[in-house]
Design an enzyme around this catalytic site. Structure first.
Site, PDB file in Angstrom:
ATOM      1  N   THR A 116     -37.548  31.312  30.824  1.00  0.00           N
ATOM      2  CA  THR A 116     -38.578  30.502  30.710  1.00  0.00           C
ATOM      3  C   THR A 116     -37.583  28.970  30.615  1.00  0.00           C
ATOM      4  O   THR A 116     -36.616  28.859  30.040  1.00  0.00           O
ATOM      5  CB  THR A 116     -38.914  30.434  29.016  1.00  0.00           C
ATOM      6  OG1 THR A 116     -39.740  31.656  29.079  1.00  0.00           O
ATOM      7  CG2 THR A 116     -39.668  29.127  28.547  1.00  0.00           C
ATOM      8  N   GLN A 162     -43.295  37.337  36.114  1.00  0.00           N
ATOM      9  CA  GLN A 162     -43.120  37.939  34.728  1.00  0.00           C
ATOM     10  C   GLN A 162     -44.396  37.805  34.040  1.00  0.00           C
ATOM     11  O   GLN A 162     -44.708  36.530  33.840  1.00  0.00           O
ATOM     12  CB  GLN A 162     -41.877  37.766  33.985  1.00  0.00           C
ATOM     13  CG  GLN A 162     -42.186  38.544  32.618  1.00  0.00           C
ATOM     14  CD  GLN A 162     -41.015  38.209  31.692  1.00  0.00           C
ATOM     15  OE1 GLN A 162     -40.703  37.015  31.098  1.00  0.00           O
ATOM     16  NE2 GLN A 162     -40.127  39.210  31.228  1.00  0.00           N
ATOM     17  N   HIS A 203     -44.187  41.864  30.639  1.00  0.00           N
ATOM     18  CA  HIS A 203     -43.052  41.587  29.628  1.00  0.00           C
ATOM     19  C   HIS A 203     -43.176  42.355  28.392  1.00  0.00           C
ATOM     20  O   HIS A 203     -44.065  42.144  27.308  1.00  0.00           O
ATOM     21  CB  HIS A 203     -43.027  39.925  29.287  1.00  0.00           C
ATOM     22  CG  HIS A 203     -41.989  39.685  28.263  1.00  0.00           C
ATOM     23  ND1 HIS A 203     -40.907  40.741  27.727  1.00  0.00           N
ATOM     24  CD2 HIS A 203     -41.487  38.321  27.974  1.00  0.00           C
ATOM     25  CE1 HIS A 203     -39.905  39.656  27.229  1.00  0.00           C
ATOM     26  NE2 HIS A 203     -40.353  38.480  27.385  1.00  0.00           N
ATOM     27  N   ASN A 257     -38.635  41.489  23.689  1.00  0.00           N
ATOM     28  CA  ASN A 257     -38.528  40.297  22.928  1.00  0.00           C
ATOM     29  C   ASN A 257     -39.493  39.645  22.227  1.00  0.00           C
ATOM     30  O   ASN A 257     -39.620  38.363  21.890  1.00  0.00           O
ATOM     31  CB  ASN A 257     -38.289  39.203  24.060  1.00  0.00           C
ATOM     32  CG  ASN A 257     -36.881  39.344  24.881  1.00  0.00           C
ATOM     33  OD1 ASN A 257     -36.456  40.440  24.732  1.00  0.00           O
ATOM     34  ND2 ASN A 257     -36.547  38.416  25.927  1.00  0.00           N
ATOM     35  N   TYR A 297     -42.842  39.450  22.323  1.00  0.00           N
ATOM     36  CA  TYR A 297     -44.119  38.953  22.689  1.00  0.00           C
ATOM     37  C   TYR A 297     -45.359  40.028  22.506  1.00  0.00           C
ATOM     38  O   TYR A 297     -45.044  41.221  22.124  1.00  0.00           O
ATOM     39  CB  TYR A 297     -43.877  38.430  24.078  1.00  0.00           C
ATOM     40  CG  TYR A 297     -43.120  37.224  24.139  1.00  0.00           C
ATOM     41  CD1 TYR A 297     -43.481  35.806  23.682  1.00  0.00           C
ATOM     42  CD2 TYR A 297     -41.665  37.433  24.405  1.00  0.00           C
ATOM     43  CE1 TYR A 297     -42.484  34.879  23.602  1.00  0.00           C
ATOM     44  CE2 TYR A 297     -40.738  36.469  24.178  1.00  0.00           C
ATOM     45  CZ  TYR A 297     -41.410  35.047  23.938  1.00  0.00           C
ATOM     46  OH  TYR A 297     -40.535  33.926  23.763  1.00  0.00           O
ATOM     47  N   ARG A 356     -40.489  45.567  31.438  1.00  0.00           N
ATOM     48  CA  ARG A 356     -39.199  44.873  30.992  1.00  0.00           C
ATOM     49  C   ARG A 356     -39.273  45.505  29.401  1.00  0.00           C
ATOM     50  O   ARG A 356     -40.474  45.376  28.803  1.00  0.00           O
ATOM     51  CB  ARG A 356     -38.920  43.398  30.901  1.00  0.00           C
ATOM     52  CG  ARG A 356     -37.692  43.289  30.381  1.00  0.00           C
ATOM     53  CD  ARG A 356     -37.295  41.498  30.152  1.00  0.00           C
ATOM     54  NE  ARG A 356     -36.042  41.761  30.757  1.00  0.00           N
ATOM     55  CZ  ARG A 356     -35.215  40.611  30.611  1.00  0.00           C
ATOM     56  NH1 ARG A 356     -35.853  39.486  29.796  1.00  0.00           N
ATOM     57  NH2 ARG A 356     -33.920  40.541  30.839  1.00  0.00           N
ATOM     58  N   ASN A 384     -38.067  37.064  18.022  1.00  0.00           N
ATOM     59  CA  ASN A 384     -39.502  36.580  17.501  1.00  0.00           C
ATOM     60  C   ASN A 384     -39.885  37.601  16.350  1.00  0.00           C
ATOM     61  O   ASN A 384     -41.161  38.153  16.135  1.00  0.00           O
ATOM     62  CB  ASN A 384     -40.367  36.705  18.696  1.00  0.00           C
ATOM     63  CG  ASN A 384     -40.093  35.564  19.542  1.00  0.00           C
ATOM     64  OD1 ASN A 384     -40.089  34.541  19.242  1.00  0.00           O
ATOM     65  ND2 ASN A 384     -40.358  36.102  20.817  1.00  0.00           N
ATOM     66  N   GLY A 389     -28.842  36.346  33.773  1.00  0.00           N
ATOM     67  CA  GLY A 389     -29.678  35.132  33.187  1.00  0.00           C
ATOM     68  C   GLY A 389     -28.865  33.830  33.105  1.00  0.00           C
ATOM     69  O   GLY A 389     -29.025  32.980  34.219  1.00  0.00           O
TER      70      GLY A 389
HETATM   71  C1  LIG Z   1     -33.086  29.783  28.895  1.00  0.00           C
HETATM   72  C2  LIG Z   1     -33.544  31.083  28.782  1.00  0.00           C
HETATM   73  C3  LIG Z   1     -34.866  31.677  28.871  1.00  0.00           C
HETATM   74  C4  LIG Z   1     -35.409  32.881  28.880  1.00  0.00           C
HETATM   75  N1  LIG Z   1     -36.611  33.193  28.877  1.00  0.00           N
HETATM   76  C5  LIG Z   1     -37.103  34.485  29.057  1.00  0.00           C
HETATM   77  C6  LIG Z   1     -38.398  34.920  29.566  1.00  0.00           C
HETATM   78  O1  LIG Z   1     -39.220  34.049  29.719  1.00  0.00           O
HETATM   79  N2  LIG Z   1     -38.644  36.050  29.381  1.00  0.00           N
HETATM   80  C7  LIG Z   1     -37.821  37.135  29.269  1.00  0.00           C
HETATM   81  O2  LIG Z   1     -37.938  38.420  29.329  1.00  0.00           O
HETATM   82  N3  LIG Z   1     -36.419  36.848  29.141  1.00  0.00           N
HETATM   83  C8  LIG Z   1     -36.050  35.403  28.751  1.00  0.00           C
HETATM   84  N4  LIG Z   1     -34.685  35.448  28.639  1.00  0.00           N
HETATM   85  C9  LIG Z   1     -33.885  36.147  28.518  1.00  0.00           C
HETATM   86  C10 LIG Z   1     -32.951  36.686  29.835  1.00  0.00           C
HETATM   87  O3  LIG Z   1     -33.851  36.904  30.734  1.00  0.00           O
HETATM   88  C11 LIG Z   1     -31.841  37.459  29.683  1.00  0.00           C
HETATM   89  O4  LIG Z   1     -32.179  38.559  28.968  1.00  0.00           O
HETATM   90  C12 LIG Z   1     -30.775  36.953  28.540  1.00  0.00           C
HETATM   91  O5  LIG Z   1     -30.513  35.683  28.914  1.00  0.00           O
HETATM   92  C13 LIG Z   1     -29.501  37.766  28.715  1.00  0.00           C
HETATM   93  O6  LIG Z   1     -28.822  37.724  29.855  1.00  0.00           O
HETATM   94  P1  LIG Z   1     -27.642  36.737  30.345  1.00  0.00           P
HETATM   95  O7  LIG Z   1     -26.502  37.331  29.270  1.00  0.00           O
HETATM   96  O8  LIG Z   1     -27.329  36.921  31.686  1.00  0.00           O
HETATM   97  O9  LIG Z   1     -28.171  35.148  30.135  1.00  0.00           O
HETATM   98  C14 LIG Z   1     -34.331  33.744  28.677  1.00  0.00           C
HETATM   99  C15 LIG Z   1     -32.918  33.444  28.400  1.00  0.00           C
HETATM  100  C16 LIG Z   1     -32.682  32.115  28.673  1.00  0.00           C
HETATM  101  C17 LIG Z   1     -31.365  31.896  28.704  1.00  0.00           C
END
Ligand SMILES: Cc1cc2nc3c(=O)[nH]c(=O)nc-3n(C[C@H](O)[C@H](O)[C@H](O)COP(=O)(O)O)c2cc1C
Length: 352
Positions: free
Chosen positions: A25, A98, A172, A175, A177, A224, A232, A310
């Site tokens: 996001t 997503q 999704h 997390n 939702y 996912r 949440n 991410g």
């Molecule tokens: C800024 C940001 C926004 C995120 N938004 C979402 C999202 O919209 N949907 C989702 O499934 N996960 C979201 N996540 C989680 C990431 O997909 C990922 O699972 C998480 O950052 C861990 O991976 P990383 O250690 O490589 O960052 C978000 C993470 C970050 C950092």
């Protein structure tokens, strides 16, 4: 030995490597949820990843989590997303959308509508509603008609995504939702066929998945999950039993992939590998920031087929090149994760 840098076939698409950009996001959509040129530029910059998964996108207005997140339920949103998919495809990338229905993680100040969920259970905490933070509201418990309508909204949104040029959609189910709110026993206290037993708590997720598969095809559909995730304010019980049931139910559907976000306290990746015979995308989970060595090792040991990045993808548009050539990495600035405009979004430098 398998590596991150080799080609792989996912849902009939030949991907140039096993590196996936995880859904993130970023709150840069226009006020009405339309994707814009800035977003097209952001995704295009990252098109050397084997696969991009977009930020969570609302399949219906009531399921819009935060101001600035995009939707896929109006004609102008579809038109906006076309700019994104075209830019990515022209650069040789592949992109899934997503679908994130936020359920109780929303607010009347954001949508003008009462948030809905499996049950009328208010999550702890607050969310940003546009000008400041507000406490969450108690959501309306979804009636059987609401459940049918929401399923239909997912189907329409998935068809809209295909019309907008996406290679597929990821539901999704992680997390905290809406789909996760049905799975988790603290947010789902229903007494009808959608609550109570493991089977009943998984019913809505499976029904949505089956309906989307019927509408756009299994090879264009993914999901996912984040077993044991607490984001949440969800809390799960009988985790092994719940996800064994869910994975057995979806194994054999021929989905494009299963995206597993690992959470502390439950080793989801090897667990999923044992129960799920299709393509698995592994992710570290938010609390355990991705370490490149771990990603390499997960692919080498074939615990998963692809790995999603991410924060490293956010800060390094050319991450596949940097990792394959051992180039130093940019670090991300969390202050601009959810801000507006190009700063901290499209201005991360690429390696020369
Ligand atoms: C800024 C940001 C926004 C995120 N938004 C979402 C999202 O919209 N949907 C989702 O499934 N996960 C979201 N996540 C989680 C990431 O997909 C990922 O699972 C998480 O950052 C861990 O991976 P990383 O250690 O490589 O960052 C978000 C993470 C970050 C950092």
């Amino acid at each position: 030995m398998k590596t991150l840098f080799e080609k792989v076939n996912v849902g009939g698409n030949e991907l140039s490597n096993r590196m996936v950009m995880a859904p993130m996001t970023r709150n840069r959509a226009d006020e009405n949820g339309d994707p814009n040129d800035l977003m097209a530029e952001y995704y295009k910059q990252r098109s050397s990843f084997g696969l991009l998964i977009t930020e969570g996108t609302a399949p219906a207005h009531v399921g819009k989590a935060y101001p600035g997140i995009p939707g896929i339920y109006t004609e102008s949103q579809i038109a906006g997303w076309k700019k994104v998919t075209q830019a990515v495809h022209e650069s040789g990338g592949r992109i899934f959308l997503q679908l994130m229905h936020s359920g109780r993680i929303s607010h009347t100040k954001i949508t003008g509508l009462d948030p809905i969920s499996a049950s009328a259970v208010k999550p702890a905490g607050e969310l940003f509603t546009g000008t400041g933070m507000d406490p969450f509201e108690t959501p309306k418990e979804m009636s059987l008609q609401d459940i049918a309508d929401t399923k239909a909204a997912f189907v329409t949104a998935a068809k809209n995504a295909i019309a907008a040029g996406f290679d597929g959609v990821e539901l999704h189910g992680a997390n905290g939702y809406l789909l996760h709110q049905f799975i988790a026993s603290n947010s789902n206290v229903r007494t009808d066929e959608y609550g109570g037993s493991v089977e009943n708590r998984c019913k809505f997720v499976i029904e949505v998945l089956v309906a989307v598969v019927e509408a756009i095809g299994a090879d264009k559909t993914a999901i996912r999950i984040s077993p044991n995730g607490t984001f949440n304010d969800v809390a799960e019980t009988a985790i092994e039993e719940t996800y064994t049931y869910l994975l057995k139910a979806i194994n054999g559907m021929g989905l494009a992939f299963l995206h597993v976000s690992n959470q502390f306290g439950f080793e989801s990746i090897p667990f999923a590998r044992k129960l799920y015979s299709g393509c698995i995308v592994a992710n570290s989970g938010y609390a355990d920031k991705t370490k490149v060595e771990t990603a390499k090792q997960i692919i080498a040991s074939e615990q998963a087929d692809l790995f999603s990045f991410g924060r490293l993808a956010l800060a390094n548009p050319d991450l596949p090149k940097r990792l394959s050539q051992g180039i130093e990495l940019n670090s991300g600035d969390s202050k601009t994760f959810y801000s507006r405009g190009p700063v901290g979004y499209t201005d991360y430098p690429v390696a020369p």
